[in-house]
Design a protein around this motif. Structure first.
Motif, PDB file in Angstrom:
ATOM      1  N   ARG A 415      39.820   9.714  16.308  1.00  0.00           N
ATOM      2  CA  ARG A 415      38.748   9.238  17.174  1.00  0.00           C
ATOM      3  C   ARG A 415      39.237   8.790  18.546  1.00  0.00           C
ATOM      4  O   ARG A 415      38.444   8.607  19.453  1.00  0.00           O
ATOM      5  N   GLU A 416      40.551   8.602  18.708  1.00  0.00           N
ATOM      6  CA  GLU A 416      41.092   8.024  19.933  1.00  0.00           C
ATOM      7  C   GLU A 416      40.717   8.820  21.171  1.00  0.00           C
ATOM      8  O   GLU A 416      40.651  10.043  21.155  1.00  0.00           O
ATOM      9  N   GLY A 417      40.499   8.072  22.259  1.00  0.00           N
ATOM     10  CA  GLY A 417      40.305   8.716  23.545  1.00  0.00           C
ATOM     11  C   GLY A 417      41.639   9.111  24.153  1.00  0.00           C
ATOM     12  O   GLY A 417      42.700   8.911  23.561  1.00  0.00           O
ATOM     13  N   LEU A 418      41.568   9.653  25.344  1.00  0.00           N
ATOM     14  CA  LEU A 418      42.777  10.170  25.982  1.00  0.00           C
ATOM     15  C   LEU A 418      42.631  10.030  27.488  1.00  0.00           C
ATOM     16  O   LEU A 418      41.593  10.380  28.058  1.00  0.00           O
ATOM     17  N   SER A 419      43.663   9.484  28.122  1.00  0.00           N
ATOM     18  CA  SER A 419      43.665   9.362  29.582  1.00  0.00           C
ATOM     19  C   SER A 419      44.682  10.336  30.143  1.00  0.00           C
ATOM     20  O   SER A 419      45.831  10.374  29.698  1.00  0.00           O
ATOM     21  N   LEU A 420      44.259  11.150  31.122  1.00  0.00           N
ATOM     22  CA  LEU A 420      45.110  12.197  31.679  1.00  0.00           C
ATOM     23  C   LEU A 420      45.125  12.133  33.197  1.00  0.00           C
ATOM     24  O   LEU A 420      44.088  11.898  33.825  1.00  0.00           O
ATOM     25  N   SER A 421      46.295  12.352  33.761  1.00  0.00           N
ATOM     26  CA  SER A 421      46.415  12.454  35.219  1.00  0.00           C
ATOM     27  C   SER A 421      46.204  13.903  35.618  1.00  0.00           C
ATOM     28  O   SER A 421      46.904  14.793  35.131  1.00  0.00           O
ATOM     29  N   VAL A 422      45.242  14.125  36.482  1.00  0.00           N
ATOM     30  CA  VAL A 422      44.880  15.487  36.892  1.00  0.00           C
ATOM     31  C   VAL A 422      44.983  15.590  38.402  1.00  0.00           C
ATOM     32  O   VAL A 422      44.522  14.698  39.132  1.00  0.00           O
ATOM     33  N   ARG A 423      45.579  16.674  38.878  1.00  0.00           N
ATOM     34  CA  ARG A 423      45.704  16.866  40.318  1.00  0.00           C
ATOM     35  C   ARG A 423      44.369  17.313  40.900  1.00  0.00           C
ATOM     36  O   ARG A 423      43.747  18.251  40.417  1.00  0.00           O
ATOM     37  N   ASP A 424      43.955  16.605  41.936  1.00  0.00           N
ATOM     38  CA  ASP A 424      42.686  16.884  42.608  1.00  0.00           C
ATOM     39  C   ASP A 424      42.973  17.378  44.022  1.00  0.00           C
ATOM     40  O   ASP A 424      43.830  16.842  44.719  1.00  0.00           O
ATOM     41  N   ASP A 425      42.256  18.414  44.446  1.00  0.00           N
ATOM     42  CA  ASP A 425      42.508  19.005  45.769  1.00  0.00           C
ATOM     43  C   ASP A 425      42.278  18.018  46.903  1.00  0.00           C
ATOM     44  O   ASP A 425      42.937  18.076  47.939  1.00  0.00           O
ATOM     45  N   ASP A 426      41.343  17.115  46.709  1.00  0.00           N
ATOM     46  CA  ASP A 426      40.966  16.216  47.805  1.00  0.00           C
ATOM     47  C   ASP A 426      41.764  14.915  47.812  1.00  0.00           C
ATOM     48  O   ASP A 426      42.194  14.442  48.867  1.00  0.00           O
ATOM     49  N   THR A 427      41.962  14.322  46.648  1.00  0.00           N
ATOM     50  CA  THR A 427      42.534  12.973  46.601  1.00  0.00           C
ATOM     51  C   THR A 427      43.916  12.912  45.956  1.00  0.00           C
ATOM     52  O   THR A 427      44.423  11.838  45.692  1.00  0.00           O
ATOM     53  N   GLY A 428      44.528  14.041  45.664  1.00  0.00           N
ATOM     54  CA  GLY A 428      45.830  14.025  45.003  1.00  0.00           C
ATOM     55  C   GLY A 428      45.677  13.941  43.502  1.00  0.00           C
ATOM     56  O   GLY A 428      44.982  14.756  42.896  1.00  0.00           O
ATOM     57  N   VAL A 429      46.302  12.947  42.882  1.00  0.00           N
ATOM     58  CA  VAL A 429      46.248  12.794  41.436  1.00  0.00           C
ATOM     59  C   VAL A 429      45.204  11.741  41.070  1.00  0.00           C
ATOM     60  O   VAL A 429      45.197  10.642  41.626  1.00  0.00           O
ATOM     61  N   VAL A 430      44.318  12.101  40.139  1.00  0.00           N
ATOM     62  CA  VAL A 430      43.295  11.157  39.677  1.00  0.00           C
ATOM     63  C   VAL A 430      43.398  11.017  38.159  1.00  0.00           C
ATOM     64  O   VAL A 430      43.846  11.929  37.468  1.00  0.00           O
ATOM     65  N   GLU A 431      42.983   9.855  37.675  1.00  0.00           N
ATOM     66  CA  GLU A 431      42.962   9.606  36.243  1.00  0.00           C
ATOM     67  C   GLU A 431      41.600   9.997  35.681  1.00  0.00           C
ATOM     68  O   GLU A 431      40.570   9.566  36.181  1.00  0.00           O
ATOM     69  N   ARG A 432      41.621  10.842  34.683  1.00  0.00           N
ATOM     70  CA  ARG A 432      40.373  11.202  33.996  1.00  0.00           C
ATOM     71  C   ARG A 432      40.503  10.847  32.523  1.00  0.00           C
ATOM     72  O   ARG A 432      41.608  10.778  31.985  1.00  0.00           O
ATOM     73  N   GLU A 433      39.352  10.621  31.914  1.00  0.00           N
ATOM     74  CA  GLU A 433      39.346  10.126  30.536  1.00  0.00           C
ATOM     75  C   GLU A 433      38.554  11.050  29.631  1.00  0.00           C
ATOM     76  O   GLU A 433      37.443  11.474  29.963  1.00  0.00           O
ATOM     77  N   LEU A 434      39.159  11.379  28.502  1.00  0.00           N
ATOM     78  CA  LEU A 434      38.408  11.953  27.390  1.00  0.00           C
ATOM     79  C   LEU A 434      37.987  10.771  26.530  1.00  0.00           C
ATOM     80  O   LEU A 434      38.828  10.083  25.944  1.00  0.00           O
ATOM     81  N   ALA A 435      36.689  10.505  26.494  1.00  0.00           N
ATOM     82  CA  ALA A 435      36.188   9.314  25.797  1.00  0.00           C
ATOM     83  C   ALA A 435      36.536   9.374  24.313  1.00  0.00           C
ATOM     84  O   ALA A 435      36.774  10.448  23.751  1.00  0.00           O
ATOM     85  N   PRO A 436      36.589   8.219  23.648  1.00  0.00           N
ATOM     86  CA  PRO A 436      36.750   8.234  22.195  1.00  0.00           C
ATOM     87  C   PRO A 436      35.743   9.171  21.546  1.00  0.00           C
ATOM     88  O   PRO A 436      34.585   9.241  21.969  1.00  0.00           O
ATOM     89  N   HIS A 437      36.194   9.918  20.564  1.00  0.00           N
ATOM     90  CA  HIS A 437      35.430  10.919  19.806  1.00  0.00           C
ATOM     91  C   HIS A 437      35.303  12.257  20.537  1.00  0.00           C
ATOM     92  O   HIS A 437      34.761  13.202  19.953  1.00  0.00           O
ATOM     93  N   ALA A 438      35.802  12.372  21.793  1.00  0.00           N
ATOM     94  CA  ALA A 438      35.699  13.654  22.497  1.00  0.00           C
ATOM     95  C   ALA A 438      36.638  14.689  21.871  1.00  0.00           C
ATOM     96  O   ALA A 438      36.230  15.827  21.598  1.00  0.00           O
ATOM     97  N   VAL A 439      37.893  14.315  21.647  1.00  0.00           N
ATOM     98  CA  VAL A 439      38.829  15.228  20.978  1.00  0.00           C
ATOM     99  C   VAL A 439      38.354  15.500  19.560  1.00  0.00           C
ATOM    100  O   VAL A 439      38.403  16.640  19.078  1.00  0.00           O
ATOM    101  N   GLU A 440      37.867  14.463  18.894  1.00  0.00           N
ATOM    102  CA  GLU A 440      37.342  14.622  17.534  1.00  0.00           C
ATOM    103  C   GLU A 440      36.187  15.617  17.515  1.00  0.00           C
ATOM    104  O   GLU A 440      36.117  16.490  16.638  1.00  0.00           O
TER     105      GLU A 440
END
Length: 750
Positions: A415-440
């Motif tokens: 059920r755990e969520g997941l936080s990932l650093s993703v490269r964004d064209d405009d702002t560089g690196v941004v943190e995005r989240e897969l909410a709990p139950h998203a991977v599930e």
């Protein structure tokens, strides 16, 4: 920096030994027979050396060899799932190693893409490499020096002299015992096999390269009138036994789909014209001028893998006689003995290749080949937890294999969520989240598309089948329904959504902001379970990997998955709302202890010393917390027959089962995990919206999105969001999840 150098020195020094004489090797083999094992036996010993662990797959409890978890490489190339297939492979090796049958078979791993077949190849390479560095797994071959015996040009292509450069190793890892004449070798093996291990077989003679050295030395010493020819030939000045670390090219041969050349070049190697001229072998082909870089030459002594076998279908028929005859030809008059375990790996396209003449009945030219192939099928994962683990591996750098204490631990990881650093064209690196139950949610939808719906009882859903496969039972209130109550015999795991498709869908969602906003929280950077499920379902119709019929079938299975995921989110929100109102686990544990003592005519430990079980304590728990019985079920505080029956069947039986599953000499009632007892688990998880309405007068889910200040809803929301954050949610995902749940609850609140 010196620490790194020292660590590298230590690793290499532990992997290699000083060369030894032939008689020293024989003596070492008598003490450690495993160092002389033939190919399938060595492979079996390497796999068994790492032990087993217990897993649940497709609802069944199985023993799994840890070797396939790739422990030597931190789990990076672990083969997740397919334990039954892998166990069948090990059984085949055991049969072949003991020469009880299947010796003429070529083991064939077949299955759709992204099912773990290539990971198996990498796992085998990693595991065998590390095992060969251990004392029990040392692998040895021979090397020759003929410069001291002859002035002619021989194996040494230099100017003569006794130098380290004049030693030439067997190019195909010839077994040291192959140096001995056949009769003497048989005597050595007879003594070697006196233990209770699988008997070692060494049937291969020296390879042509080594035979050339042997013959040069034999002729030289015979002409010199020597009597002890074998001792002279194998004198440490001419022959040494050395260990090598198993790797691709040294004990492992891998033929890739892109490898080309004639069948002989791909299998054993090719003649080198320049070397033939230099060696001037008087009209014959000198085996020293052969490249020995074919897949069988590289894999001699241990393992040969033909990857993407449909691309090398022309070779398969030429491999027919290798397993039972153990011999290949370099040229018309030059043969080479081979000791290797043959594996081929293919996608379903090899089936098509093999069946192209099936309509000819008895005249199928591929019939002999098909008879030699021993097929082991890889399928898509049908365990929710395994698919969630695999998906996290695909999205992150996680490699450790999940080994949970119990299903509750495994469930929390799923059920755990997941936080990932993703490269964004405009702002560089941004943190995005897969909410709990998203991977599930993604994992569950993938698994549900892989299950056969034909064998699911009418009162059950595919989600329930998936849960049964994952945990081995279904929990309905305080009733536990075991997997053996069902008879599933469908074609599970043969098709469905592959993990690569799911990974790419999620990667796409992580690259852009979601179409939502909040004045204070970055909700646009949160990927919710519904976002994933909708994107997966929307994409199947256009994905070339799925047929139209498959796409339609998968879309129809979406609703039941969404419903289950919502139930999981709803349970989280309820738990958060009622976190301070639940039954204390200490109270539950106390009840369990008193019931167990009551059933066994024992006493309980208290601060004041041993005491009889408290009938009032048990009655209060059963009436107020369990809600099972009223006053009429008791005679004062003493239980009537139906209460006693409940205690024995629902509580004591569960305790005994837990004690058996976790048995050891020191077991005590205090060791019981009360959450593992179904009836107790039901109490701990028994929150519902009626409790919310009863406990929080004035609470209104309609107000949840923006509750008026000072209201009961505002107070409950603040507390609930705090608890959700403690459960692994971010402020943004907690807000989004609770809003979704309250929006649905508001429709049925009145």
């Amino acid at each position: 920096m010196t620490d790194y150098i020292a660590a590298a020195d230590a690793e290499l020094s532990g992997a290699y030994e000083e060369p030894m004489s032939l008689d020293a090797y024989v003596e070492a083999a008598m003490e450690r027979p495993s160092i002389a094992s033939h190919a399938p036996k060595y492979l079996l010993e390497a796999i068994e050396s790492m032990g087993t662990r217990t897993v649940i797959e497709e609802g069944e409890t199985r023993d799994r060899y840890r070797f396939f978890d790739d422990p030597a490489n931190g789990g990076e190339h672990a083969v997740l799932g397919n334990t039954e297939t892998l166990n069948g492979f090990v059984d085949d090796l055991r049969t072949i190693a003991a020469d009880r049958g299947k010796r003429e078979k070529i083991i064939w791993f077949d299955g759709p893409t992204a099912t773990g077949k290539s990971e198996l190849k990498r796992c085998l390479i990693n595991g065998l490499r590390e095992y060969s560095k251990t004392d029990a797994g040392r692998r040895y071959t021979v090397e020759w020096n003929v410069t001291n015996a002859s002035e002619d040009r021989g194996l040494s292509y230099g100017d003569g002299g006794d130098r380290e450069d004049d030693w030439y190793e067997s190019p195909v890892q010839s077994h040291p015992l192959s140096v001995f004449p056949a009769g003497v070798r048989a005597s050595i093996l007879s003594d070697l096999n006196e233990g209770d291990h699988i008997p070692t077989r060494v049937e291969a003679d020296l390879d042509p390269f080594c035979r050339e050295a042997y013959d040069v030395l034999e002729e030289r010493y015979r002409r010199a009138g020597g009597r002890n020819l074998f001792s002279s030939i194998t004198d440490p000045r001419h022959l040494r036994v050395k260990n090598y670390v198993v790797d691709v090219g040294r004990g492992i041969g891998v033929l890739h789909s892109e490898d080309d050349g004639t069948p002989k070049e791909r299998l054993v190697g090719s003649w080198m014209p320049g070397m033939l001229r230099e060696l001037d072998s008087r009209g014959r082909k000198n085996p020293q001028a052969f490249s020995y870089d074919g897949v069988l030459s590289q894999g001699n002594g241990l393992l040969t893998v033909v990857e993407d076998a449909a691309q090398h279908a022309d070779l398969l028929r030429k491999l027919l006689n290798v397993p039972d005859e153990g011999r290949v030809k370099l040229d018309k008059g030059i043969g080479m003995d081979i000791d290797t375990q043959l594996l081929i790996i293919s996608n379903p396209d090899l089936d098509v290749e093999l069946d192209q003449y099936a309509d000819r009945n008895g005249r199928d030219p591929l019939k002999a080949l098909k008879r030699r192939l021993d097929k082991r099928r890889f399928g898509y994962l049908t365990n929710l937890s395994l698919e969630a683990e695999l998906l996290r591996r695909e999205l992150t750098s996680e490699t450790a294999v999940w080994e949970a204490e119990g299903y509750a631990d495994l469930e929390s990881r799923v059920r755990e969520g997941l936080s990932l650093s993703v490269r964004d064209d405009d702002t560089g690196v941004v943190e995005r989240e897969l909410a709990p139950h998203a991977v599930e949610a993604a994992a569950l939808y993938s698994v549900v598309t892989r299950l056969d719906g034909e064998d699911v009882p009418g009162n059950r859903s595919l989600v329930e089948k998936a849960l049964l496969f994952d945990q081995g039972y279904l929990q309905e209130g305080d009733e536990r329904i075991e997997a053996d109550a069902f008879a599933f015999d469908g074609d599970d795991g043969s098709h469905g959504i592959p993990v690569t498709y799911t990974r790419d869908v999620i990667a796409g969602l992580l690259q852009s902001d979601a179409d939502r906003e909040h004045p204070d929280l970055p909700v646009e950077r949160v990927v919710m379970p519904d976002d994933v499920l909708d994107a997966m379902a929307d994409g199947v119709a256009d994905a070339p990997v799925f047929s139209r019929a498959e796409a339609a079938e998968y879309e129809n299975r979406l609703a039941v998955v969404k419903s289950h995921v919502f139930d999981r989110q709803e349970a989280d929100v309820l738990d958060a709302l009622l976190a301070d109102k639940g039954v204390e686990e200490a109270t539950v544990a106390e009840y369990v202890e008193h019931v167990f003592a009551w059933a066994n005519d024992e006493r309980v430990s208290t601060d004041r010393g041993p005491a009889d079980p408290d009938p009032l304590l048990m009655k209060v728990f059963e009436t107020e917390h369990l809600g099972r019985f009223g006053e009429g079920a008791y005679d004062g505080a003493e239980p009537t027959e139906r209460v006693a029956e409940f205690r024995n069947e629902k509580v004591v039986t569960a305790i005994n089962r837990y004690a058996w599953e976790n048995r050891d000499e020191d077991f005590a009632i205090e060791d019981v995990d009360v959450s593992e007892i179904p009836v107790i688990r039901a109490v701990l998880d028994s929150h519902d919206w009626g409790d919310v309405a009863r406990l929080f007068e004035g609470f209104d889910p309609v107000q949840w999105a923006d509750p008026p200040s000072g209201t009961e809803t505002a107070r409950r929301k603040a507390d609930a969001l705090d608890h959700l954050r403690e459960m692994g949610y971010s402020p943004a995902s907690a807000e989004l999840t609770s809003r979704k749940v309250m929006r649905e609850v508001s429709y049925r609140w009145d």
